[in-house]
Design a protein around this motif. Structure first.
Motif, short mmCIF file in Angstrom:
data_model
loop_
_atom_site.label_atom_id
_atom_site.label_comp_id
_atom_site.label_asym_id
_atom_site.label_seq_id
_atom_site.Cartn_x
_atom_site.Cartn_y
_atom_site.Cartn_z
N CYS A 127 1.09 -1.18 -0.04
CA CYS A 127 -0.04 -0.26 -0.43
C CYS A 127 0.34 0.90 -0.05
O CYS A 127 2.12 1.77 0.97
N ASP A 173 -0.49 -0.34 -4.74
CA ASP A 173 -1.75 -0.06 -4.97
C ASP A 173 -2.16 1.21 -3.61
O ASP A 173 -1.24 1.50 -2.71
N LYS A 174 -2.99 1.98 -4.21
CA LYS A 174 -3.27 2.91 -3.78
C LYS A 174 -4.45 2.75 -2.48
O LYS A 174 -5.17 1.64 -2.52
N PRO A 175 -5.03 3.36 -1.48
CA PRO A 175 -5.62 2.82 -0.16
C PRO A 175 -6.93 2.07 -0.72
O PRO A 175 -6.98 1.16 -0.18
N GLU A 176 -7.65 3.24 -1.71
CA GLU A 176 -8.74 2.17 -2.36
C GLU A 176 -9.26 0.91 -2.76
O GLU A 176 -9.89 -0.35 -3.35
N ASP A 177 -7.18 1.13 -3.23
CA ASP A 177 -7.55 -0.56 -4.39
C ASP A 177 -6.49 -1.55 -3.47
O ASP A 177 -5.97 -2.38 -4.27
N LYS A 226 -3.66 -2.67 3.72
CA LYS A 226 -4.05 -1.24 3.97
C LYS A 226 -4.08 -0.33 5.41
O LYS A 226 -3.51 0.58 6.00
#
Length: 273
Positions: free
Chosen positions: A184, A218-222, A228
């Motif tokens: 993340c 990965d971005k937090p939402e992904d 995360k």
């Protein structure tokens, strides 16, 4: 005259008794002081208890993906569930880290896992934030519970790396194979994790342990739940595709398992040292 004589005798006896009491009290006071000083000296010279995780060693947390009521994937190319392979790989990886001098903690051993009550109790004790509404008490060690348990372990033992091991799958595409690594970008150690992922890709491909290695920032939402919410340096690794005949053969081979875990162990050790 007799009265005066008796009075004098009584006064003398009283004075002698008073002096004796004073000496006794003084002696008791001296003994108490000496005892207190002795106890204090013992406390100062007695060694403090040492935690087995407070010895300067690298501390690694390995999370065998799935398990218990959550069996993971199963295909025609493997004769077991994903949960069995991830546990096997985790135990081999544990051996590699311990041989390298690291301390290893497993999130579960395949036999049991921490209950929601235990997780929340320890989280409260160590000041780890959580949302109780995201937790379920059942036969599945859920992703969110693992994430919070990971943070509890990080708060207690200051984890150098958290590794969640999984097996990938994609139906009707047996040609797709390889290792993938996710982290993340919001992780406090994102920069180090990026370098680690590049190093692991190089180590696995150069030694032909993996045909290819995909790295996903990965971005937090992904992001995966266990990466995360993590406060420790954390990665989720898919060791191969159970839907690929070639990858499946590797995943079941003890020689390949050892080579994969050895390369992973060395890369982690180099990254956190």
């Amino acid at each position: 005259m007799i009265k005066k004589t008796v009075s004098l005798i009584l006064c003398t006896l009283f004075l002698l008794f008073s002096v004796s009491c004073t000496k006794i009290e003084s002696g008791l006071s001296d003994e108490t002081t000496e005892d207190s000083e002795t106890e204090k000296e013992q406390e100062e010279t007695s060694p403090a208890p040492v935690s087995p995780f407070d010895d300067g060693k690298t501390v690694i947390c390995i999370d065998p993906g799935h398990g218990f009521g959550d069996v993971g994937c199963k295909t025609d190319f493997i004769d077991c569930y994903e949960k069995d392979l991830t546990l096997t790989l985790s135990l081999v990886l544990k051996e590699e880290f311990e041989a390298a001098g690291a301390t290893v903690i497993l999130t579960h051993d395949g036999e049991s896992f921490p209950s929601v009550e235990e997780i929340t109790r320890e989280a409260d004790k160590y000041g780890v934030e959580y949302n109780i509404e995201k937790m379920d008490e059942n036969d599945i060690f859920g992703k969110y519970e693992r994430a919070i348990w990971q943070n509890v372990l990080d708060r207690k033992y200051s984890l150098d790396m958290f590794i969640s091991l999984h097996i990938n799958s994609i139906e009707d595409h047996p040609e797709v194979r390889g290792v993938s690594i996710d982290y993340c970008t919001a992780n406090p150690y994102a920069e180090m994790l990026s370098e680690f992922c590049d190093s692991l890709r190089e180590a696995l491909t150069e030694k032909s342990i993996a045909q290819s290695v995909d790295v996903f920032a990965d971005k937090p939402e992904d992001s995966y739940v266990v990466t995360k919410y993590s406060t420790a340096p954390s990665v989720l690794i898919e060791a191969g595709y159970a839907t690929s005949p070639a990858d499946a053969a590797n995943l079941l081979d003890e020689g390949w398992q050892r080579a994969f875990c050895s390369a992973l162990c060395k890369t982690v050790t180099d990254a956190v040292s």
